[in-house]
Design a protein around this motif. Sequence first.
Motif, mmCIF file in Angstrom:
data_model
loop_
_atom_site.group_PDB
_atom_site.id
_atom_site.type_symbol
_atom_site.label_atom_id
_atom_site.label_comp_id
_atom_site.label_asym_id
_atom_site.label_seq_id
_atom_site.Cartn_x
_atom_site.Cartn_y
_atom_site.Cartn_z
ATOM 1 N N PHE A 14 0.873 -1.170 0.000
ATOM 2 C CA PHE A 14 0.000 0.000 0.000
ATOM 3 C C PHE A 14 0.911 1.222 0.000
ATOM 4 O O PHE A 14 1.387 1.657 1.047
ATOM 5 C CB PHE A 14 -0.908 0.011 1.236
ATOM 6 C CG PHE A 14 -1.900 -1.120 1.277
ATOM 7 C CD1 PHE A 14 -3.088 -1.041 0.571
ATOM 8 C CD2 PHE A 14 -1.639 -2.263 2.020
ATOM 9 C CE1 PHE A 14 -4.001 -2.082 0.608
ATOM 10 C CE2 PHE A 14 -2.550 -3.307 2.066
ATOM 11 C CZ PHE A 14 -3.732 -3.218 1.354
ATOM 12 N N GLY A 15 1.210 1.728 -1.191
ATOM 13 C CA GLY A 15 2.175 2.805 -1.296
ATOM 14 C C GLY A 15 3.547 2.308 -0.914
ATOM 15 O O GLY A 15 4.083 1.365 -1.495
ATOM 16 N N GLU A 16 4.131 2.931 0.113
ATOM 17 C CA GLU A 16 5.458 2.537 0.576
ATOM 18 C C GLU A 16 5.412 1.448 1.636
ATOM 19 O O GLU A 16 6.454 0.953 2.082
ATOM 20 C CB GLU A 16 6.193 3.766 1.147
ATOM 21 C CG GLU A 16 6.436 4.874 0.135
ATOM 22 C CD GLU A 16 7.306 4.392 -1.013
ATOM 23 O OE1 GLU A 16 8.322 3.715 -0.731
ATOM 24 O OE2 GLU A 16 6.987 4.699 -2.173
ATOM 25 N N VAL A 17 4.205 1.083 2.045
ATOM 26 C CA VAL A 17 4.054 0.107 3.124
ATOM 27 C C VAL A 17 3.879 -1.293 2.540
ATOM 28 O O VAL A 17 2.990 -1.519 1.695
ATOM 29 C CB VAL A 17 2.844 0.453 4.015
ATOM 30 C CG1 VAL A 17 2.667 -0.613 5.102
ATOM 31 C CG2 VAL A 17 3.023 1.825 4.633
ATOM 32 N N ALA A 18 4.708 -2.236 2.976
ATOM 33 C CA ALA A 18 4.590 -3.631 2.546
ATOM 34 C C ALA A 18 3.714 -4.371 3.553
ATOM 35 O O ALA A 18 4.135 -4.651 4.676
ATOM 36 C CB ALA A 18 5.962 -4.279 2.462
#
Length: 298
Positions: A14-18
């Motif tokens: 989610f965007g930069e979040v894994a």
Amino acid sequence: MISTLTISALTKRFGEVAALTGVSLTVAPGERVALLGHNGAGKSTLMKIILGLIPMTSGQVTICDAAPGSAAARRAAAYLPENAAFHPALTGLEMIRHYLTLRGESPSLAMPLLEKVGLAQAARRRIGTYSKGMRQRVGLAQALIGHPRLLVLDEPTSGLDPVSRREFYTLLDDLAAKGASILLSSHALTEVEARTDRIVILSKGQMVAEGSLPELRRRADLPVALHVTARNGYAPDIARALPNAILVDGALHLTCPQSKKLETLGRIAGLGDKVADLEVLPPSLEDLYAHFSQGTAQ
């Protein structure tokens, strides 16, 4: 072995979040797999991808060789959320008849489904009068429509009393015996410890452990606890034979590494009639969960 559910190198960002990274998993027909992890570990994200509710970033998921969200996958899979919600003005019987009609099934199947989940006596009561546990049973009856090959269950025993929980797992055992694959998420570790075939532990979006309970115990290599009860007057003798034991209320408590378990049991057996009772306590699922999820082993 043919798998009902196959997940290969699944990643979701989610965007930069894994949220998930490189998760691979299979669930065979008739297998009961528990999915464990702290809040935010990725369990809900994984379930949503399996159900086709959100797309994956990379990797592959198939349900009976069909892609998540496809008509074939929707026919093969069923889902029960933690908090099942239904129209409060309808009876349980009316609600299940409605879902049967939506699935193109005969409404006459409603009562047998409610009987299977233990709601026959309350079938004609309004759902607004049901307890949370009873609403969960309605949700399970709805999930069983069409004889799904994969059941995805998110905290399925939430709100159920101990007797109802036991009955619920007995029903799952019966479904698995008939070939249904079950993937369930739960924080009730003592429940799943005895009622699942395999355990998967997620931590920070990664699968840090997977296997049966005995396999996880071997991998973790946590100490085994032993409680030795001495016959009257023999506690000092036993304490001398087991110098690492601690005497508590007439019983001697000690731990030993897995590799020393048989040797220690042999020493205790050699004490003969001086021992009144022996209790062996292997690491619990809670112990294993804490061990793996904290990153002490990979």
